[in-house]
Design a protein around this motif. Structure first.
Motif, PDB file in Angstrom:
ATOM      1  N   GLY A  28      57.305  13.517  42.383  1.00  0.00           N
ATOM      2  CA  GLY A  28      58.111  12.477  43.037  1.00  0.00           C
ATOM      3  C   GLY A  28      57.273  11.253  43.352  1.00  0.00           C
ATOM      4  N   ASP A  29      56.067  11.467  43.904  1.00  0.00           N
ATOM      5  CA  ASP A  29      55.184  10.343  44.212  1.00  0.00           C
ATOM      6  C   ASP A  29      54.788   9.601  42.953  1.00  0.00           C
ATOM      7  N   ALA A  30      54.507  10.381  41.894  1.00  0.00           N
ATOM      8  CA  ALA A  30      54.093   9.757  40.634  1.00  0.00           C
ATOM      9  C   ALA A  30      55.203   8.873  40.082  1.00  0.00           C
ATOM     10  N   HIS A  31      56.433   9.338  40.192  1.00  0.00           N
ATOM     11  CA  HIS A  31      57.577   8.571  39.700  1.00  0.00           C
ATOM     12  C   HIS A  31      57.765   7.295  40.526  1.00  0.00           C
ATOM     13  N   GLN A  32      57.649   7.417  41.840  1.00  0.00           N
ATOM     14  CA  GLN A  32      57.828   6.246  42.709  1.00  0.00           C
ATOM     15  C   GLN A  32      56.745   5.198  42.464  1.00  0.00           C
ATOM     16  N   LEU A  33      55.518   5.667  42.223  1.00  0.00           N
ATOM     17  CA  LEU A  33      54.448   4.708  41.955  1.00  0.00           C
ATOM     18  C   LEU A  33      54.686   4.000  40.630  1.00  0.00           C
ATOM     19  N   GLN A  34      55.191   4.769  39.641  1.00  0.00           N
ATOM     20  CA  GLN A  34      55.494   4.166  38.350  1.00  0.00           C
ATOM     21  C   GLN A  34      56.520   3.036  38.508  1.00  0.00           C
ATOM     22  N   GLU A  35      57.566   3.285  39.301  1.00  0.00           N
ATOM     23  CA  GLU A  35      58.608   2.275  39.534  1.00  0.00           C
ATOM     24  C   GLU A  35      58.027   1.054  40.266  1.00  0.00           C
ATOM     25  N   LEU A  36      57.174   1.329  41.241  1.00  0.00           N
ATOM     26  CA  LEU A  36      56.571   0.237  42.002  1.00  0.00           C
ATOM     27  C   LEU A  36      55.775  -0.688  41.086  1.00  0.00           C
ATOM     28  N   LEU A  37      54.989  -0.086  40.219  1.00  0.00           N
ATOM     29  CA  LEU A  37      54.147  -0.886  39.337  1.00  0.00           C
ATOM     30  C   LEU A  37      54.969  -1.663  38.311  1.00  0.00           C
ATOM     31  N   LYS A  39      57.959  -2.844  38.775  1.00  0.00           N
ATOM     32  CA  LYS A  39      58.679  -3.936  39.435  1.00  0.00           C
ATOM     33  C   LYS A  39      57.748  -5.017  39.985  1.00  0.00           C
ATOM     34  N   ASN A  40      56.472  -4.668  40.148  1.00  0.00           N
ATOM     35  CA  ASN A  40      55.536  -5.604  40.769  1.00  0.00           C
ATOM     36  C   ASN A  40      54.280  -5.743  39.920  1.00  0.00           C
ATOM     37  N   ALA A  41      54.389  -6.580  38.937  1.00  0.00           N
ATOM     38  CA  ALA A  41      53.264  -6.742  38.012  1.00  0.00           C
ATOM     39  C   ALA A  41      52.060  -7.404  38.678  1.00  0.00           C
ATOM     40  N   SER A  42      52.296  -8.042  39.832  1.00  0.00           N
ATOM     41  CA  SER A  42      51.204  -8.762  40.497  1.00  0.00           C
ATOM     42  C   SER A  42      50.370  -7.868  41.416  1.00  0.00           C
ATOM     43  N   TYR A  92      49.090   2.231  49.021  1.00  0.00           N
ATOM     44  CA  TYR A  92      49.625   0.888  48.750  1.00  0.00           C
ATOM     45  C   TYR A  92      49.827   0.151  50.071  1.00  0.00           C
ATOM     46  N   TYR A  93      49.296  -1.107  50.100  1.00  0.00           N
ATOM     47  CA  TYR A  93      49.438  -1.966  51.266  1.00  0.00           C
ATOM     48  C   TYR A  93      50.452  -3.060  50.927  1.00  0.00           C
ATOM     49  N   PRO A  94      51.712  -2.903  51.369  1.00  0.00           N
ATOM     50  CA  PRO A  94      52.775  -3.830  50.953  1.00  0.00           C
ATOM     51  C   PRO A  94      52.507  -5.273  51.338  1.00  0.00           C
ATOM     52  N   TRP A  95      51.861  -5.499  52.481  1.00  0.00           N
ATOM     53  CA  TRP A  95      51.652  -6.865  52.965  1.00  0.00           C
ATOM     54  C   TRP A  95      50.648  -7.652  52.133  1.00  0.00           C
ATOM     55  N   SER A  96      49.761  -6.933  51.423  1.00  0.00           N
ATOM     56  CA  SER A  96      48.762  -7.629  50.614  1.00  0.00           C
ATOM     57  C   SER A  96      48.942  -7.397  49.113  1.00  0.00           C
ATOM     58  N   GLY A  97      49.834  -6.475  48.775  1.00  0.00           N
ATOM     59  CA  GLY A  97      50.048  -6.175  47.350  1.00  0.00           C
ATOM     60  C   GLY A  97      48.864  -5.481  46.721  1.00  0.00           C
ATOM     61  N   LYS A  98      48.109  -4.707  47.494  1.00  0.00           N
ATOM     62  CA  LYS A  98      46.930  -4.004  46.982  1.00  0.00           C
ATOM     63  C   LYS A  98      47.219  -2.507  46.922  1.00  0.00           C
ATOM     64  N   LEU A  99      46.783  -1.910  45.829  1.00  0.00           N
ATOM     65  CA  LEU A  99      46.902  -0.467  45.620  1.00  0.00           C
ATOM     66  C   LEU A  99      45.485   0.083  45.490  1.00  0.00           C
ATOM     67  N   VAL A 100      45.105   0.956  46.420  1.00  0.00           N
ATOM     68  CA  VAL A 100      43.718   1.400  46.516  1.00  0.00           C
ATOM     69  C   VAL A 100      43.640   2.904  46.291  1.00  0.00           C
TER      70      VAL A 100
END
Length: 775
Positions: A28-37, A39-42, A92-100
């Motif tokens: 489930g997490d893997a799928h959600q991360l895939q969708e996030l990426l 939708k947000n190429a930046s 994922y930090y939504p306010w900065s758009g960083k995935l660590v």
């Protein structure tokens, strides 16, 4: 710039502060991360997992010197067939758009706290991990929250503040300009999440209120283990402590001044009074009824205003004058974060158990070596010693030698009449209520002496205040004598080489009828009062000023001037206020002002001189301000900075309520004329009081202007002379002076209710002596 204007109208503001975790071993997490990426190429991806694994391996084998080329194999061994990309957790930090990419919680905490050991053992770190800390106030509190998080002193932080970040906050709050306008709670929570996303953070964006108090403090397993209170609001300081006391939660407070830290162990001392008893009388019910003005004395008491730093005292006196609020520095705030974190850790680990107030003052710990104090400079500025009985007796003896040479016969007066005359002297007014007189009675003569020890003052130029005070005593002797059907004859300065002997008075019984107006004055000797009350401006009795001029007929050349036009009064208020400020910004003037103040009835009863603060119509906040201003070192800073405009407020407010200002001028500036001035002042003052008019002497302009003109400015700093010349010019626009006229006494007249507190007087035994009564 239409695009910019559109973005300004519709800003994309994010208030998120919680990081989002993705564990790729979970479908489930893997799928959600895939969708996030998708939708947000930046999104910016940071993957440093290999370095973190190396640190983990190193921390698990501290005794082994691992070579750099050995790490790849050791990392693979640790992965044990697991995919490196899927290992750990993606945050994922939504306010900065960083995935660590990070180690998951257990390994992350192990590596991140590895450098804590053995200042904090692994076992202690586990204890701290379960602790919950609440922080109220996120100016100072932000530094504390971040330091607590960096040291991992707890596993959960609850942050409460209603305020948003402003540009002026950035002198002490660690954040960027892109966060201006954002809640301080959100800024701090984001910083913590970026340091350690596994620390649980709860934010209370409205601060702590009645509605969320229970949620903030928690119950049972969710109860806070420790409260850090660093807010500005007195209401919350009180209510939060009562709640902490109820729940047995220790409270720590940092003030970021002189490194002051306050600890209250309600967990160990459930009956302990809040704030060590410094908030006595305050509780959650009555605190809400206090105005901001009424809160000031309580706040100063709670922070131990006498112990705050010199710079902060000076700054507090400039609040709402040249600055908006008291200052806070990043260095002090950061120090507070360190001190508070250290103490919180030791409390939570059961290493520290005391309540108390502690100072870590860097100005004292790291400073220049103290300079040696010049013994002479450290002595009192008063060159006089108290006038002794022996000295008075000697001067009286010299006078009697003169009397005997001229074969003068003097009659004794009855003891009861003498007693009343002495009482009249005791009741006379004096500058600062310093009572500079002593009396000696021998062979039917009453000797009036000037005790210069009691009146010596830098501000009393040419001893003008002392001699006018001695003149009021002479007039009271005269008025009381008339009431007793005695004729008094005063010889002033009978010994030309001894100025301390002011006058020798002899008495004789007479049957002639005295001036009825003066007899009327004698009835007011003991009801005459200084009234510093501020009332609404009201008109004075018709014909009053003509009545006053009648009393000047016995004193040639003196004039009584008055001003009652509102514009003139406003101008005089500014002049008086400026002179009062000048006095307080001079070290000697400041010292002498505070030497006159009696802070309460007990203080006044001890000395029986000076002016009780309760007799001055000022607010509780103004009283607190005067208390802070006792510290000359703080006022000296204001003098150097050319500040201190707050010292003008009380005088301006007082003159704003005046019905009129009255000025007495003298044709000559001599001690003899000043004695006459004192006699006239007492007549005028008593008559005004008898007519229901309140009197408040406001003397700083007269003293300064005579120091400037007659004294050629001696003793006045060069930087101040220009201002005083300008002020005198404004003063003489209201009160035009003729020829050699000298402005010597200025008083405010008003119609006002009498203040309850009255200046006390020294016992008669301290001022009256004779060969048969030594004290």
């Amino acid at each position: 710039m239409k695009i910019l204007e559109e973005l300004i109208r519709n800003p994309a503001v994010s208030t998120s502060y919680l990081p989002i975790f993705y564990r790729l071993t979970d479908e489930g997490d893997a799928h959600q991360l895939q969708e996030l990426l998708e939708k947000n190429a930046s999104i910016s991806v940071i993957d440093d997992i290999d370095s973190q694994l190396r640190e983990l391996i190193k921390s698990l084998h501290p005794s082994v010197k691992i070579k750099n080329e050995e790490y790849p194999a050791l990392v693979q061994q640790h992965l044990n067939g697991r995919d490196l990309t899927s290992y750990g957790v993606w945050v994922y930090y939504p306010w900065s758009g960083k995935l660590v990419h990070l180690l998951d919680e257990e390994e992350f905490v192990e590596v991140r706290t590895n450098r804590n050991r053995y200042k904090i053992t692994r076992e202690e770190q586990e204890i701290l991990r379960k602790k919950k800390i609440g922080i109220i106030g996120l100016s100072v509190g932000q530094s504390i929250a971040l330091t607590l998080a960096m040291e991992r002193v707890c596993g959960e932080l609850r942050l409460a503040d209603f305020d948003t970040a402003e540009l002026s906050n950035l002198n002490r709050i660690r954040t960027g300009v892109h966060n201006l306008g954002l809640k301080k709670t959100i800024i701090a929570a984001r910083e913590i999440a970026e340091i350690d996303p596994f620390i649980k953070v709860k934010v209370f964006n409205e601060g702590v209120t009645d509605g969320n108090m229970d949620a903030f403090f928690g119950q049972d397993a969710e109860k806070l283990d420790l409260l850090v209170e660093v807010c500005d609001g007195l209401d919350i300081k009180i209510t939060s402590r009562f709640k902490a006391k109820e729940l047995g939660i220790p409270v720590v407070m940092d003030t970021n001044d002189r490194g002051m830290l306050d600890v209250e162990r309600f967990d160990l001392e459930p009956e302990r009074p809040i704030l060590h008893g410094l908030a006595e009388g305050l509780n959650p019910a009555n605190i809400k009824d206090l105005s901001n003005e009424d809160k000031i004395p309580h706040i100063l008491k709670m922070v131990s205003a006498d112990k705050i730093s010199t710079r902060l005292k000076a700054s507090m006196m400039e609040v709402e004058q040249s600055i908006n609020t008291w200052p806070q520095l990043a260095s002090s705030v950061t120090l507070g974060g360190a001190i508070t974190t250290d103490v919180c850790r030791r409390i939570l680990l059961d290493h520290f158990h005391e309540s108390g107030r502690y100072y870590i003052d860097l100005d004292e710990l790291i400073c220049d070596k103290p300079q040696s104090v010049d013994a002479e400079a450290s002595q009192s500025d008063n060159p006089y010693t108290p006038l002794t009985v022996t000295a008075m007796q000697t001067m009286a003896g010299r006078y009697f030698d003169t009397v005997q040479q001229h074969k003068v016969t003097v009659s004794e007066i009855p003891a009861d009449q003498l007693e009343k005359i002495i009482d009249a002297v005791v009741a006379a007014p004096s500058a600062g209520n310093n009572q500079p007189w002593k009396l000696w009675y021998e062979k039917g003569l009453l000797f009036l002496f000037h005790d210069k020890y009691r009146s010596h003052s830098w501000g009393d130029y040419y001893e003008m205040g002392a001699h006018m005070s001695l003149g009021t005593a002479l007039e009271n002797i005269h008025l009381q004598s008339l009431a007793l059907k005695l004729k008094d004859r005063a010889t002033v300065f009978p010994l030309s080489d001894e100025p301390k002997l002011i006058a020798v008075i002899q008495f004789e019984s007479v049957n002639e009828v005295a001036d009825p107006r003066l007899i009327d004055l004698s009835t007011g000797i003991y009801t005459r009062r200084t009234n510093r009350s501020n009332s609404v401006r009201k008109p004075l009795p018709v014909g009053l000023f003509d009545e006053l001029n009648y009393f000047a007929k016995d004193f040639a050349g003196f004039r009584i001037l008055h001003a009652d036009d509102s514009n003139d009064l406003s101008s005089l208020g500014q002049v008086i206020a400026s002179c009062d400020r000048i006095r307080l910004l001079q070290e000697k003037g400041h010292s002498e002002f505070y030497s006159e103040v009696r802070w309460d009835k007990e203080h006044a009863a001890q000395t029986r001189d000076g002016i009780e603060l309760a007799a001055v119509d000022i607010s509780e906040g103004e009283k607190a301000g005067f208390s802070v201003a006792r510290d000359w070192k703080a006022v000296e800073l204001l003098s150097k900075w050319d500040k201190g405009q707050a010292f003008r407020k009380v005088s301006v407010k007082s003159v704003d309520t005046a019905s009129a200002m009255l000025l007495l001028t003298a044709p000559e500036f001599t001690h003899t004329r000043l004695l006459e001035a004192g006699r006239l002042i007492e007549r005028v003052w008593i008559h005004l009081n008898n007519r229901g008019v309140s009197v408040h002497p406001m003397l700083s302009p007269a003293f300064f202007f005579n120091m400037l003109m007659h004294g050629k400015g001696a003793g006045i700093p060069e930087s101040t002379k220009g201002e005083l010349f300008r002020l005198r010019e404004e003063f003489t626009k209201v009160f035009p002076l003729n020829g050699e006229d000298r402005e010597i006494f200025l008083m405010k007249l008003s119609i006002a209710e009498d203040m309850d507190a009255h200046s006390l007087r020294l016992p008669k035994t301290d001022i009256f002596f004779s060969p048969h009564v030594k004290g």
